[in-house]
Design a protein around this motif. Sequence first.
Motif: not given
Length: 411
Positions: A40-55, A68-74
Motif C-alpha cells: 500500500t502506497l499512502i500519499g498526502a497529495e491528491p494527484h497521481q504520483p508524479y516526478d518532481r524534476p520537470p516541475l 505523472a509516473f507512467d506506472i500501472d499500479f493496479e
Amino acid sequence: MSEQQRAERTERRVVVAGAGMAGVQTAVALREQGFTGPVTLIGAEPHQPYDRPPLSKAVLLGKAEESAFDIDFEALGITLRLGCEVTGVRAGDHELDTSEGPVPYDVLVLATGAEPVALPGSDGVPGVHLLRTLDDAARLRPVLEAGHPVVVVGAGWIGAEFATAARAAGCEVTVVEAADRPLAGALPAEVAAPMADWYEESGARLLTGARVARVESGAVVLDDGRTLPADAVVVGIGARPATGWLADSGIALGPEGSVTADAALRTSVPDVYAVGDCASFPSARYGTRLVVHHWDNALQGPRTAAAHIAAQGAADVPPYDPVPYFWSEQFGRFVQYAGHHADADTPLWRGDPAEPAWSVCWLRDGVLVAVLAVGRPRDLAQGRRLVEAGARIDAARAADPAVPLKSTALP
Ligand SMILES: Cc1cc2nc3c(=O)[nH]c(=O)nc-3n(C[C@H](O)[C@H](O)[C@H](O)COP(=O)(O)OP(=O)(O)OC[C@H]3O[C@@H](n4cnc5c(N)ncnc54)[C@H](O)[C@@H]3O)c2cc1C
C-alpha cells in the motif's frame, strides 16, 4: 524453504508512507524482486504520483501539463491511498495513524521526502511561492505566462532553474542571494563563481551578499533598505526532511531531521525502513553520513530497501553506498555532478569556465572522489565510473580537457 515458509515470507503487509519518487520506486522494486504480498502506497497529495524534476522545467513553462509516473499500479497490485496524510506511527503496535484512520503494517517504509524551507515572516503574504509540488508549479505558471516581474530568494539549484524558466518566459528576474555567490552551500567559491555570470548572461539580475529583511505584498525589502518590486516572490532557500510527523515515534532522527538509516536503509526501529529525501545513510565510501536530496538517490535506495524486505534477510544484499549523482538544467546548460567532495579535497579543472563546456574533478590523495561537468556529459559518465572504482588518476593528464578522463586512470 517450504511452501508455507515462502507464503509467510511474501504475505507480510508492506505500507509505504509517501508516494513520491522514492515511495513509488519502493513499491515497484518490491514487485520486480518477486514480493507478492500486499503493498500500500499512502500519499498526502491528491494527484497521481508524479516526478518532481520537470516541475521547475517543462511543467513550469507549460511545455508539459504534468509529470505523472507512467506506472500501472493496479496491474502491479499496488494499492494507492492518495489524499491521505500520515500523522504518526505507533511502532509497538505496528500501526500508522493517518487522516483516514489507523493503517496496520508488517513492514513500513518511510518515504515522505523533503519540504521546502519557508522565508521567515513570509507566511500568508500574497504572491510568495515555494516550488516543491505540482500545485506549486500550477500556481507559478500564470505568473510566467503573464511575464510578471519576479524576485527569487536563493541562488541554489531550485532558484537557478526557476530563474531560467522565468527568463525564458520573458519575466524580469532578480535573484537575491545572502552568500557572495550562487550555490554557496554546494560548491567551493572558485567553482561557483563563474556561474554568477550565467545569471547576467540570461538577463537576470543576481544580487549577492543581499539579505531579505521582509517580504511585503508586491515587494521584497532588503536589510540595506533597497526595495525590489515583485509581482511574485519565489523562495528557494533549501529543503529539510519531512519528518516532523515522526517526532513521537521513537524512530531516531539526525540533527537536520533526517531518519538515520543504516546501510540496509533500516531505521532504529524494527521493520521500518527509510528511503529518499527523508533519510540519511552511512557512506563507508566517503566516511560520513550522507543526506542526499536528489532524484537518483530516490531511485537507487528503494532497490536496496526492497531487496531486504523481499528477501527478509535471506539474501546477500550489498550495503547501500552509492556514488551520489544529480543533474540540473540552468541557463541553457546541462550541469551534472557525481560523487561527494569535502572542503579539503583538491579541485582540478578541465577546461576554461568562461567557455560553454568545462568540468572539475576533486581529488583526495590522488583518488577521484567527485566530478562536476558543465556541458561535458562524457566527463561525467567516465568520471562517475572512476569514482565508483575508487580510481587514482594522473592529475597532469586529467588537466588536459582533450584527454578522455577514463584514460587518466592509473594502474
Ligand atoms: C522542483 C524540483 C526540481 C528538481 N529537479 C531535480 C533535478 O533536476 N535533478 C535531481 O537530481 N533532483 C531534482 N530534484 C530533487 C528530486 O525531485 C527529489 O530528490 C526526489 O523527488 C525525492 O523523492 P522522495 O520520494 O524522497 O521525496 P518527494 O518527491 O518529496 O516525495 C515525498 C512524497 O511524500 C508525501 N508526504 C510527505 N509527508 C507525508 C505524510 N505525512 N503523509 C503522506 N504523504 C506525505 C509528499 O506529499 C510527497 O508527495 C528536484 C526537486 C524539485 C522540488
